[in-house]
Design a protein around this motif. Structure first.
Motif, PDB file in Angstrom:
ATOM      1  N   ALA A  52       1.069  11.477   0.648  1.00  0.00           N
ATOM      2  CA  ALA A  52       2.283  10.904   0.044  1.00  0.00           C
ATOM      3  C   ALA A  52       3.178  10.243   1.100  1.00  0.00           C
ATOM      4  N   LEU A  53       2.706  10.132   2.335  1.00  0.00           N
ATOM      5  CA  LEU A  53       3.538   9.523   3.373  1.00  0.00           C
ATOM      6  C   LEU A  53       3.184   8.033   3.512  1.00  0.00           C
ATOM      7  N   PRO A  54       4.049   7.142   2.987  1.00  0.00           N
ATOM      8  CA  PRO A  54       3.656   5.725   2.918  1.00  0.00           C
ATOM      9  C   PRO A  54       3.485   5.055   4.278  1.00  0.00           C
ATOM     10  N   TYR A  55       4.343   5.404   5.251  1.00  0.00           N
ATOM     11  CA  TYR A  55       4.221   4.706   6.536  1.00  0.00           C
ATOM     12  C   TYR A  55       2.977   5.163   7.290  1.00  0.00           C
ATOM     13  N   LEU A  56       2.680   6.462   7.212  1.00  0.00           N
ATOM     14  CA  LEU A  56       1.459   6.975   7.854  1.00  0.00           C
ATOM     15  C   LEU A  56       0.238   6.300   7.219  1.00  0.00           C
ATOM     16  N   ALA A  57       0.251   6.200   5.882  1.00  0.00           N
ATOM     17  CA  ALA A  57      -0.885   5.571   5.182  1.00  0.00           C
ATOM     18  C   ALA A  57      -1.039   4.121   5.635  1.00  0.00           C
ATOM     19  N   ALA A  58       0.117   3.422   5.752  1.00  0.00           N
ATOM     20  CA  ALA A  58       0.063   2.006   6.145  1.00  0.00           C
ATOM     21  C   ALA A  58      -0.468   1.864   7.579  1.00  0.00           C
ATOM     22  N   CYS A  59      -0.071   2.805   8.459  1.00  0.00           N
ATOM     23  CA  CYS A  59      -0.559   2.740   9.855  1.00  0.00           C
ATOM     24  C   CYS A  59      -2.082   2.950   9.879  1.00  0.00           C
ATOM     25  N   VAL A  60      -2.566   3.929   9.112  1.00  0.00           N
ATOM     26  CA  VAL A  60      -4.013   4.196   9.103  1.00  0.00           C
ATOM     27  C   VAL A  60      -4.750   2.958   8.579  1.00  0.00           C
ATOM     28  N   LYS A  61      -4.221   2.363   7.509  1.00  0.00           N
ATOM     29  CA  LYS A  61      -4.856   1.169   6.933  1.00  0.00           C
ATOM     30  C   LYS A  61      -4.902   0.026   7.943  1.00  0.00           C
ATOM     31  N   GLU A  62      -3.773  -0.124   8.651  1.00  0.00           N
ATOM     32  CA  GLU A  62      -3.670  -1.249   9.592  1.00  0.00           C
ATOM     33  C   GLU A  62      -4.602  -1.045  10.797  1.00  0.00           C
ATOM     34  N   VAL A  63      -4.738   0.209  11.245  1.00  0.00           N
ATOM     35  CA  VAL A  63      -5.649   0.458  12.376  1.00  0.00           C
ATOM     36  C   VAL A  63      -7.097   0.241  11.912  1.00  0.00           C
ATOM     37  N   LEU A  64      -7.410   0.651  10.699  1.00  0.00           N
ATOM     38  CA  LEU A  64      -8.767   0.409  10.186  1.00  0.00           C
ATOM     39  C   LEU A  64      -9.036  -1.089  10.013  1.00  0.00           C
ATOM     40  N   ARG A  65      -7.961  -1.854   9.812  1.00  0.00           N
ATOM     41  CA  ARG A  65      -8.133  -3.309   9.699  1.00  0.00           C
ATOM     42  C   ARG A  65      -8.402  -3.919  11.083  1.00  0.00           C
ATOM     43  N   LEU A  66      -7.567  -3.556  12.046  1.00  0.00           N
ATOM     44  CA  LEU A  66      -7.680  -4.190  13.361  1.00  0.00           C
ATOM     45  C   LEU A  66      -8.792  -3.603  14.226  1.00  0.00           C
ATOM     46  N   PHE A  67      -9.107  -2.334  14.006  1.00  0.00           N
ATOM     47  CA  PHE A  67     -10.127  -1.669  14.825  1.00  0.00           C
ATOM     48  C   PHE A  67     -11.132  -0.956  13.924  1.00  0.00           C
ATOM     49  N   ASP A  74      -0.087 -13.923  11.412  1.00  0.00           N
ATOM     50  CA  ASP A  74       0.009 -12.763  12.306  1.00  0.00           C
ATOM     51  C   ASP A  74      -1.160 -11.795  12.094  1.00  0.00           C
ATOM     52  N   ALA A  75      -2.287 -12.355  11.638  1.00  0.00           N
ATOM     53  CA  ALA A  75      -3.456 -11.509  11.343  1.00  0.00           C
ATOM     54  C   ALA A  75      -3.881 -10.636  12.515  1.00  0.00           C
ATOM     55  N   GLU A  76      -3.634 -11.107  13.742  1.00  0.00           N
ATOM     56  CA  GLU A  76      -4.084 -10.357  14.929  1.00  0.00           C
ATOM     57  C   GLU A  76      -3.120  -9.232  15.281  1.00  0.00           C
ATOM     58  N   GLU A  77      -1.931  -9.257  14.656  1.00  0.00           N
ATOM     59  CA  GLU A  77      -0.904  -8.290  15.092  1.00  0.00           C
ATOM     60  C   GLU A  77      -0.950  -6.991  14.311  1.00  0.00           C
ATOM     61  N   PHE A  78      -0.538  -5.904  14.987  1.00  0.00           N
ATOM     62  CA  PHE A  78      -0.413  -4.611  14.319  1.00  0.00           C
ATOM     63  C   PHE A  78       0.923  -4.602  13.581  1.00  0.00           C
ATOM     64  N   ARG A  79       0.861  -4.673  12.253  1.00  0.00           N
ATOM     65  CA  ARG A  79       2.095  -4.680  11.461  1.00  0.00           C
ATOM     66  C   ARG A  79       1.844  -3.862  10.199  1.00  0.00           C
ATOM     67  N   PRO A  80       1.998  -2.528  10.286  1.00  0.00           N
ATOM     68  CA  PRO A  80       1.683  -1.668   9.144  1.00  0.00           C
ATOM     69  C   PRO A  80       2.471  -2.048   7.899  1.00  0.00           C
ATOM     70  N   GLU A  81       3.673  -2.643   8.114  1.00  0.00           N
ATOM     71  CA  GLU A  81       4.527  -2.999   6.963  1.00  0.00           C
ATOM     72  C   GLU A  81       3.822  -3.938   6.000  1.00  0.00           C
ATOM     73  N   ARG A  82       2.797  -4.678   6.484  1.00  0.00           N
ATOM     74  CA  ARG A  82       2.135  -5.644   5.585  1.00  0.00           C
ATOM     75  C   ARG A  82       1.540  -4.940   4.372  1.00  0.00           C
ATOM     76  N   TRP A  83       1.157  -3.645   4.553  1.00  0.00           N
ATOM     77  CA  TRP A  83       0.553  -2.897   3.456  1.00  0.00           C
ATOM     78  C   TRP A  83       1.604  -2.341   2.509  1.00  0.00           C
ATOM     79  N   MET A  84       2.896  -2.452   2.891  1.00  0.00           N
ATOM     80  CA  MET A  84       3.946  -1.915   2.030  1.00  0.00           C
ATOM     81  C   MET A  84       4.678  -3.053   1.339  1.00  0.00           C
ATOM     82  N   ASP A  85       4.357  -4.283   1.725  1.00  0.00           N
ATOM     83  CA  ASP A  85       5.113  -5.420   1.228  1.00  0.00           C
ATOM     84  C   ASP A  85       4.155  -6.537   0.803  1.00  0.00           C
TER      85      ASP A  85
END
Ligand code: HEM
Length: 546
Positions: free
Chosen positions: A383-398, A442-453
């Protein structure tokens, strides 16, 4: 007379030898030059000219191979897809034409709708089976794969994964404590070390316990028998040996030292996995069918399997059961440790994100209590949205699996192009994850907020989908799609979140000045030569509970 006959024989052997080499050279010339250049239907597919950027001297037979392996994984594919479109033909080793996909319909066709007509190539199977053995779900195809997934799916259900949280939390807590003690033992509340080894040990302990109820004790006792055997499996995995294992049939049977070590390790696995299955049967018998719940994946699987009548009803053989243990271990340990490695790296370079994710965890879950995992439940962590977004973003970039490949089992047609049987097809996961058409400039950048917006995604994407729906799944495939998608995705994500909880709550991470690494794709995407970070304890007014 005898002299004439000897001469005739010699001439004959010389002629046979010459004819053989003439035939071989003609065949090689045809396969690696004439066929791809003038006859292969794949030559009509757009793609880069047969001219390597890296291989300046255009050494024959290497095609674009060096361009692909010398560049950061995925970058060359990404450039080609942006330049040539959603289906690209390029020259692989021995100049064979291969195709790489960047189009939703084509990806769905190969990896989902007609997935069983596009199995893994015999080279991939040879390579993977030399490490994980044969018979597991990762290498099964068609009806056998369908049967195995049917038996395995319930073990990976939400219900069971939720019950495994305390089992996963125990090794994660131990690792957090080891790192905290390491920092506390330093004079200046700061230590610098390579995080990769400990994370691998920890995920091995987790998959051992939650996967098949086996304690590797990798974090605490380095000489466990199965762990040693597992460490020996990739023995000799230099790029050259990987190529030889893949390309040369029966290479693994040649008595080289690394092949003998591998065989010895597989024998150890055979013995230990037989014992594990046997033990599960005894436990299930003793519990009279009540065992299984809240246990490990294998207990649940063996119990479900015992309830199936015969092989015709879909029952798995003992060989298949044992092969799943190796598969879970290989598929589920390096992948997750790499995810957490990349996450800590990226948080070390994005201190705001690091603070934000830690604060979210503190606000909603709070500090840990020794050996009590009650507060750390599945729903709370998810239920933690920012943690979820960070995990998603790391799986995207790496993405730990940065590319995967298949081979056409029959002649087919994709996006109007003829695809002959035997064509090698690549799904370039990391290239898709950086498409500017989907993720913006900004596809190359780490921006977890993209998954929340939703506004983060290109207008085209926003219009064609509601927001990050399965329609977009083709451009976000860390766990693949279709019947071979990762069965352990829920397991992996909750495991990573549990690890991050214990590693972030009391510790902070910073990059080591001057430390350089490259990303390499050696089965999984990893940093080479490792990931050194500076680790410090967070100073709080009240001391942390652990
Ligand atoms: C971040 C972690 C993970 C990632 C990124 C990941 C990714 C993937 C991918 C991309 C595939 C498909 C490979 C292909 O067919 O070409 C796959 C398959 C598989 N994964 Fe994972 N995986 C992860 C963790 C796990 C874990 C923790 C487990 C087990 C507990 C697991 C078990 C499997 C199995 C059994 C398959 C084969 C599925 C099949 O072929 O039906 N994975 N994984």
């Amino acid at each position: 007379m005898a002299a004439i006959s000897t001469l005739a024989k010699r001439l004959n052997s010389a002629l046979i030898l010459k004819s053989f080499f003439a035939f071989l050279s003609t065949y090689i010339f045809y396969k690696s030059y004439l066929y791809p250049t003038f006859f292969s239907p794949l030559r009509h597919i757009p793609g880069p000219p047969n001219k390597s950027k890296v291989n300046k001297y255009h050494i024959p037979f290497l095609g674009h191979y060096l361009d692909l392996v010398r560049e950061e994984p995925g970058n060359t594919f990404n450039d080609w897809i942006e330049q040539y479109g959603g289906i690209v033909a390029y020259h692989g080793l021995f100049n064979t034409l291969q195709i790489v996909l960047g189009d939703p319909k084509a990806i769905q066709h190969v990896y989902s709708t007609y997935a069983y007509d596009y199995p893994k190539s015999s080279r991939t199977v040879r390579l993977l089976s030399s490490v994980i053995g044969k018979g597991g779900v990762l290498l099964a195809e068609g009806a056998i794969h369908r049967k195995q997934r049917k038996m395995l799916n319930p073990a990976f259900s939400h219900k069971h994964i939720k019950e495994m949280v305390p089992t996963m939390a125990a090794p994660a807590e131990t690792l957090g404590k080891i790192w905290e003690d390491r920092v506390d033992a330093s004079e200046c509340n700061s230590v610098e070390f390579d995080i990769v080894h400990d994370l691998k040990s920890c995920t091995l302990d987790i998959i051992g316990q939650a996967g098949f109820g086996y304690d590797f004790q990798a974090l605490t006792t380095p000489d466990n028998e199965l762990r040693q055997a597992y460490k020996q499996l990739p023995a000799g995995q230099s790029p050259l040996i990987i190529l030889l294992r893949g390309y040369v049939p029966y290479y693994i049977n040649i008595p080289f030292k690394h092949n003998q070590i591998r065989k010895q390790s597989l024998r150890t696995f055979e013995r230990v996995t037989t014992d594990i299955i046997q033990e599960k049967r005894v436990q299930i018998g003793a519990a009279k069918g009540k065992s299984g719940d809240g246990k490990d994946l294998m207990s649940i699987l063996v119990q479900a399997n015992e309830q199936v009548g015969t092989l015709d009803d879909g029952k798995l053989t003992d060989t298949e059961l044992k092969a799943q243990i190796m598969t879970f271990m290989a598929a589920g340990h390096d992948t997750t440790s790499n995810l957490v490695t990349w996450m800590l790296h990226v948080l070390s370079t994005h201190s705001d994100a690091q603070r934000k994710v830690r604060q979210e965890i503190l606000d909603h879950i709070g500090l840990p209590t020794k050996h009590d995992y009650g507060h750390l439940n599945y729903d709370a962590l998810n239920a933690l949205p920012y943690l979820a977004a960070c995990v998603k973003e790391v799986l995207r970039l790496f993405p730990p699996v940065s590319a995967t490949s298949r081979v056409a089992a029959h002649d087919d047609e994709i996006l109007g192009y003829d695809i002959p049987k035997g064509t090698q097809i690549i799904l370039p996961v990391s290239a898709l994850h950086k498409l500017k058409s989907i993720y913006g400039d900004d596809a190359e950048e780490f921006r977890p907020e993209r998954w929340m917006d939703p506004a983060s995604f290109s207008e085209e994407v926003q219009q064609s989908i509601k927001f990050v729906t399965p329609d977009m799944a083709w451009a976000y495939v860390p766990f693949l799609m279709g019947p071979h998608n990762c069965i352990g995705s829920k397991f992996a994500i909750i495991e990573a979140k549990i690890l991050l909880y214990y590693l972030l709550i009391n510790l902070e991470y910073a990059p080591v000045p001057g430390f350089k690494f490259t990303k390499i794709a050696r089965v999984t995407l990893r940093p080479d030569p490792g990931m050194r970070l500076i680790v410090k304890r967070i100073q709080r007014d009240a001391p942390a509970a652990l």
